[in-house]
Design an enzyme around this catalytic site. Structure first.
Site, short mmCIF file in Angstrom:
data_model
loop_
_atom_site.label_atom_id
_atom_site.label_comp_id
_atom_site.label_asym_id
_atom_site.label_seq_id
_atom_site.Cartn_x
_atom_site.Cartn_y
_atom_site.Cartn_z
N HIS A 143 -60.30 -66.90 -191.73
CA HIS A 143 -59.73 -66.25 -190.65
C HIS A 143 -59.08 -64.91 -190.93
O HIS A 143 -58.13 -64.56 -190.32
CB HIS A 143 -58.76 -67.14 -189.65
CG HIS A 143 -58.52 -66.77 -188.48
ND1 HIS A 143 -59.45 -66.46 -187.48
CD2 HIS A 143 -57.35 -66.85 -187.67
CE1 HIS A 143 -58.93 -66.37 -186.37
NE2 HIS A 143 -57.54 -66.34 -186.34
N HIS A 163 -55.14 -61.34 -190.30
CA HIS A 163 -55.26 -61.43 -188.90
C HIS A 163 -55.40 -60.12 -188.03
O HIS A 163 -54.90 -59.73 -186.95
CB HIS A 163 -54.26 -62.29 -188.11
CG HIS A 163 -54.59 -62.96 -187.02
ND1 HIS A 163 -54.49 -62.50 -185.67
CD2 HIS A 163 -55.39 -64.29 -186.81
CE1 HIS A 163 -54.99 -63.39 -184.96
NE2 HIS A 163 -55.51 -64.37 -185.44
N HIS A 213 -54.68 -73.93 -181.90
CA HIS A 213 -53.80 -73.27 -183.05
C HIS A 213 -53.00 -74.16 -183.72
O HIS A 213 -52.23 -74.67 -182.90
CB HIS A 213 -53.13 -71.92 -182.49
CG HIS A 213 -54.14 -70.90 -181.70
ND1 HIS A 213 -54.52 -71.04 -180.52
CD2 HIS A 213 -54.54 -69.87 -182.71
CE1 HIS A 213 -55.39 -69.98 -180.31
NE2 HIS A 213 -55.38 -69.38 -181.52
N ASP A 233 -57.18 -72.50 -185.44
CA ASP A 233 -56.77 -71.08 -186.23
C ASP A 233 -55.30 -70.98 -186.43
O ASP A 233 -54.24 -71.52 -185.87
CB ASP A 233 -57.13 -70.18 -185.16
CG ASP A 233 -58.66 -70.08 -184.71
OD1 ASP A 233 -59.46 -70.99 -185.28
OD2 ASP A 233 -59.17 -69.33 -184.11
N ASP A 234 -55.10 -69.93 -187.10
CA ASP A 234 -54.12 -69.46 -187.66
C ASP A 234 -53.07 -70.12 -188.57
O ASP A 234 -51.92 -69.53 -189.00
CB ASP A 234 -53.13 -68.95 -186.58
CG ASP A 234 -53.92 -67.99 -185.53
OD1 ASP A 234 -55.14 -67.55 -186.04
OD2 ASP A 234 -53.18 -67.52 -184.49
ZN ZN Z 1 -56.10 -66.42 -185.03
#
Ligand code: ZN
Length: 261
Positions: free
Chosen positions: A131, A135, A225, A80-81
């Site tokens: 995503h 955020h 991540h 993620d991210d």
């Molecule tokens: Zn995230």
């Protein structure tokens, strides 16, 4: 022409962002800055909410017969991210070294800044998911803002890789029926996770590895991540996790492969 359309779309999205800012109170406003806020991710452990495909059937080779119809062990790495110009290339290099693919849930702001990195990730055989644009906790936004967050990130991903994402992961795992419904209208299936080693909190490489290895079972989805902060421990833990699970007989698959799609 595609770029022109995309720029037009982004301009429209920026206008939408201004509208959101005007309609929200100061403590709930959506950032209009292009610099993403470092996500501070709460510790939540959720189950996958999507429907699971039937267990894969075992082919009738000599090898599988000797295992008396046991299903192959599959497991999915998710990141993620990202994309991050620092850590995403390191993650991709490790995945290539071990010949495994993963699913990357990217933040729209970063996709917008580094579309080439997302394209490289996609061309290497990995899956790109949505995503959101910046955020936020989607459960604290209006329906309009939820739709905007998901659709703008989806548009940025489509610009980067040529096709829209089919999966999304809500930031912080924060979701509700409204979020799922809006995402579904946008063609996005919600994917959470089953193993959270809290790599974002920098607990140490051994802690990350141990949590994943002690919880890994067939069809697990591992949350890690590749962006949003210092991911050096994630990068160091990754080869140890992959090699240990491969030795246990796990095959790494993307989330669509895990779902049977
Ligand atoms: Zn995230």
């Amino acid at each position: 022409m595609r770029k022109l359309l995309y720029l037009f779309l982004i301009a429209g999205l920026m206008w939408g962002m201004v509208v959101i800012d005007l309609t929200h109170s100061a403590d709930a406003r959506v950032s209009s800055s292009l610099a993403p806020r470092p996500p501070t991710i709460v510790s939540v452990k959720n189950k996958v909410t999507s429907s699971m495909a039937p267990t894969p059937t075992v082919s009738q080779s000599a090898a599988s017969r000797s295992h008396s119809h046991r299903s192959p062990l599959v497991i999915a790495l998710t990141f993620d991210d990202g994309p991050s110009p620092v850590y995403t290339p390191q993650v991709l290099s490790i995945l290539q070294r071990y010949k495994v693919h993963a699913t990357f849930f990217c933040i729209g702001e970063w996709v917008h800044l580094y579309p080439g990195l997302v394209e490289e990730t996609f061309r290497a055989g990995n899956v790109i998911g949505d995503h959101t644009w910046s955020h936020p906790d989607l459960t604290k936004l209006s329906s309009y803002a939820v739709r905007w967050q998901l659709s703008s990130a989806s548009a940025a991903i489509q610009y980067a890789i040529g096709s829209p994402p089919a999966l999304f992961r809500p930031p912080y795992g924060a979701t509700n029926a409204t979020v799922v419904s809006i995402a579904s209208q946008l063609g996005l299936l919600q994917i959470l996770w089953t193993i959270d080693p809290r790599d974002w909190a920098l607990p140490g490489v051994n802690a990350i590895v141990n949590i994943v290895l002690s919880h890994a079972t067939n069809r697990s989805i591992i949350l890690m991540h590749d962006g949003g902060g210092d991911r050096s421990e994630t990068v160091r833990a990754l080869p140890l996790i992959i090699s240990a699970l491969q030795q246990r007989g796990f095959t790494f698959v993307t989330v669509p492969q895990l779902l049977g799609g």
